[in-house]
Design an enzyme around this catalytic site. Structure first.
Site, PDB file in Angstrom:
ATOM      1  N   GLN A  20       0.829  -1.206   0.000  1.00  0.00           N
ATOM      2  CA  GLN A  20       0.000   0.000   0.000  1.00  0.00           C
ATOM      3  C   GLN A  20       0.863   1.255   0.000  1.00  0.00           C
ATOM      4  O   GLN A  20       1.924   1.300   0.613  1.00  0.00           O
ATOM      5  CB  GLN A  20      -0.925   0.005   1.218  1.00  0.00           C
ATOM      6  CG  GLN A  20      -2.110   0.932   1.051  1.00  0.00           C
ATOM      7  CD  GLN A  20      -3.265   0.551   1.958  1.00  0.00           C
ATOM      8  OE1 GLN A  20      -3.435  -0.600   2.305  1.00  0.00           O
ATOM      9  NE2 GLN A  20      -4.056   1.526   2.335  1.00  0.00           N
ATOM     10  N   SER A  41       3.746  -6.551   2.603  1.00  0.00           N
ATOM     11  CA  SER A  41       2.419  -6.486   3.218  1.00  0.00           C
ATOM     12  C   SER A  41       1.368  -7.093   2.286  1.00  0.00           C
ATOM     13  O   SER A  41       1.414  -8.285   2.007  1.00  0.00           O
ATOM     14  CB  SER A  41       2.096  -5.032   3.609  1.00  0.00           C
ATOM     15  OG  SER A  41       0.929  -4.960   4.397  1.00  0.00           O
ATOM     16  N   LEU A  42       0.411  -6.296   1.767  1.00  0.00           N
ATOM     17  CA  LEU A  42      -0.593  -6.878   0.862  1.00  0.00           C
ATOM     18  C   LEU A  42       0.066  -7.527  -0.340  1.00  0.00           C
ATOM     19  O   LEU A  42      -0.503  -8.438  -0.966  1.00  0.00           O
ATOM     20  CB  LEU A  42      -1.596  -5.811   0.407  1.00  0.00           C
ATOM     21  CG  LEU A  42      -1.161  -4.859  -0.721  1.00  0.00           C
ATOM     22  CD1 LEU A  42      -1.530  -5.401  -2.099  1.00  0.00           C
ATOM     23  CD2 LEU A  42      -1.761  -3.491  -0.537  1.00  0.00           C
ATOM     24  N   ARG A  96      -9.683  -7.841   3.737  1.00  0.00           N
ATOM     25  CA  ARG A  96      -8.550  -7.429   4.576  1.00  0.00           C
ATOM     26  C   ARG A  96      -8.551  -5.922   4.773  1.00  0.00           C
ATOM     27  O   ARG A  96      -8.366  -5.423   5.885  1.00  0.00           O
ATOM     28  CB  ARG A  96      -7.254  -7.895   3.914  1.00  0.00           C
ATOM     29  CG  ARG A  96      -5.967  -7.635   4.702  1.00  0.00           C
ATOM     30  CD  ARG A  96      -4.803  -8.257   3.929  1.00  0.00           C
ATOM     31  NE  ARG A  96      -3.523  -8.118   4.608  1.00  0.00           N
ATOM     32  CZ  ARG A  96      -2.658  -7.123   4.426  1.00  0.00           C
ATOM     33  NH1 ARG A  96      -2.970  -6.128   3.595  1.00  0.00           N
ATOM     34  NH2 ARG A  96      -1.493  -7.108   5.058  1.00  0.00           N
ATOM     35  N   HIS A 133      -0.240  -3.339  10.940  1.00  0.00           N
ATOM     36  CA  HIS A 133       0.872  -4.163  11.424  1.00  0.00           C
ATOM     37  C   HIS A 133       1.279  -3.837  12.858  1.00  0.00           C
ATOM     38  O   HIS A 133       2.455  -3.656  13.167  1.00  0.00           O
ATOM     39  CB  HIS A 133       2.081  -4.049  10.478  1.00  0.00           C
ATOM     40  CG  HIS A 133       1.789  -4.557   9.105  1.00  0.00           C
ATOM     41  ND1 HIS A 133       1.571  -5.894   8.843  1.00  0.00           N
ATOM     42  CD2 HIS A 133       1.642  -3.909   7.928  1.00  0.00           C
ATOM     43  CE1 HIS A 133       1.314  -6.044   7.547  1.00  0.00           C
ATOM     44  NE2 HIS A 133       1.338  -4.855   6.977  1.00  0.00           N
ATOM     45  N   GLN A 160       0.627 -11.971   9.919  1.00  0.00           N
ATOM     46  CA  GLN A 160       1.107 -10.790   9.210  1.00  0.00           C
ATOM     47  C   GLN A 160       0.273  -9.544   9.512  1.00  0.00           C
ATOM     48  O   GLN A 160       0.772  -8.422   9.493  1.00  0.00           O
ATOM     49  CB  GLN A 160       1.113 -11.077   7.705  1.00  0.00           C
ATOM     50  CG  GLN A 160       1.764 -10.020   6.849  1.00  0.00           C
ATOM     51  CD  GLN A 160       0.960  -9.725   5.602  1.00  0.00           C
ATOM     52  OE1 GLN A 160      -0.203  -9.348   5.685  1.00  0.00           O
ATOM     53  NE2 GLN A 160       1.584  -9.898   4.449  1.00  0.00           N
TER      54      GLN A 160
END
Length: 319
Positions: free
Chosen positions: A9, A94-95, A119, A211, A260
């Site tokens: 992101q 991440s994503l 998510r 996170h 995660q």
């Protein structure tokens, strides 16, 4: 050895994927499938905006994934570059880990889009707007960032405040670490950062504190969704954000994807681990964010960022 890597992101922008779709039927097919899976005109939002809507986490996450997968699929179908033949590992920030799994055949495209939509929504819903924040600490390594985060929490307690969360969210590279948590604690960390050795501290324009432990409700939502998802062994191992270790077992992948959501993105360690395993070439699909990070982590590695048709042609020549 080569790794295919996928951005997270912050890499979204209005107009993303538009030129690729105009040039390639393969790209158009990817965007159409994602639109159908989500029941929304996501590609129109990607192409035309408005930027504020694209910035929303539930839109940005599947959009970034779709753009990267479209770029990869064009390279595969029109450039003859098969991931299974040309990549030894995949990884994503991440994503981007979901994108990596989709790229490697562990998740199909429609499932990946729906998981990322969920998510994004779950992450946004986990913390009331305004209560959480994230900040980038520049000129700071992991150890220094942990010191700053801890000092912020201690300072608030010393002032008679409640114990708040302020923790490292992304260990991006040796000079950039992101912290996440309660807004008051993040603001205190920014105030302390320069005195504790950071060159600069910048509040990030994000809608939730990703996170960190505040994301536990989102982790629980993803655990339920991933149990129902058809997740297969990837064509090549994926380096997981949570532990920076290569994994190919579907059960282990599910577990790590849940962790995660609240855990630190160990991107620096992941790149070092891939490099130590023999990876000398890193190819980023759909962005120009991770390539510069890789160069700061492993200066002797070769990087290539692939976004446009010209980039794909250059990649084909180098393969």
């Amino acid at each position: 050895m080569r790794a295919f890597i996928f951005p997270g992101q912050g890499s979204q922008s209005v107009g993303m994927g538009k030129a690729l779709a105009e040039a390639s039927a393969t790209a158009r097919e990817v965007f159409a499938e994602v639109d159908e899976a989500l029941g929304q005109h996501l590609f129109r939002l990607m192409s035309e905006g408005p930027a504020d809507d694209l910035l929303l986490t539930e839109n940005a996450q599947p959009a970034i994934m779709a753009n990267a997968i479209a770029t990869l699929r064009v390279a595969e179908k029109e450039g003859g570059i098969r991931l299974a033949d040309k990549a030894d590992y995949v990884a994503g920030h991440s994503l981007g880990e979901y994108t990596a799994l989709c790229a490697a055949g562990a998740l199909d495209l429609s499932t990946t889009a729906r998981l990322l939509k969920l998510r994004g929504r779950a992450m946004q819903a986990a913390v009331p707007v305004g209560e959480g924040a994230m900040a980038a600490l520049l000129g700071t390594d992991l150890e220094k960032a942990q010191l700053i985060a801890g000092a912020a929490v201690d300072a608030i307690l010393a002032e008679g405040g409640a114990e708040l969360i302020c923790t490292v969210a992304n260990d991006n590279d040796p000079s950039q670490v992101v912290i996440s948590g309660h807004r008051l604690a993040i603001e205190k960390a920014i105030a302390l950062a320069k005195d504790l050795g950071a060159k600069r501290a910048v509040l990030l324009p994000v809608s939730a504190p990703f996170h960190c432990p505040l994301m536990q409700p989102a982790a629980e939502a993803m655990e339920a969704a991933l149990l129902d998802a058809d997740l297969r062994a990837p064509l090549v191992p994926v380096f997981a954000n949570v532990d920076a270790v290569a994994v190919a077992d579907p059960g282990a992948i599910r577990h790590l994807l849940v962790q995660q959501v609240t855990g630190m993105v160990r991107w620096r360690e992941s790149v070092l681990a891939m490099h130590a395993a023999g990876v000398a070439h890193f190819v980023e699909f759909g962005g120009k964010v991770l390539g510069p990070m890789v160069k700061r982590i492993a200066p002797d590695a070769e990087t290539l960022s692939v976004i446009t048709m010209d980039d794909i042609e250059e990649l084909v020549k180098k393969m």
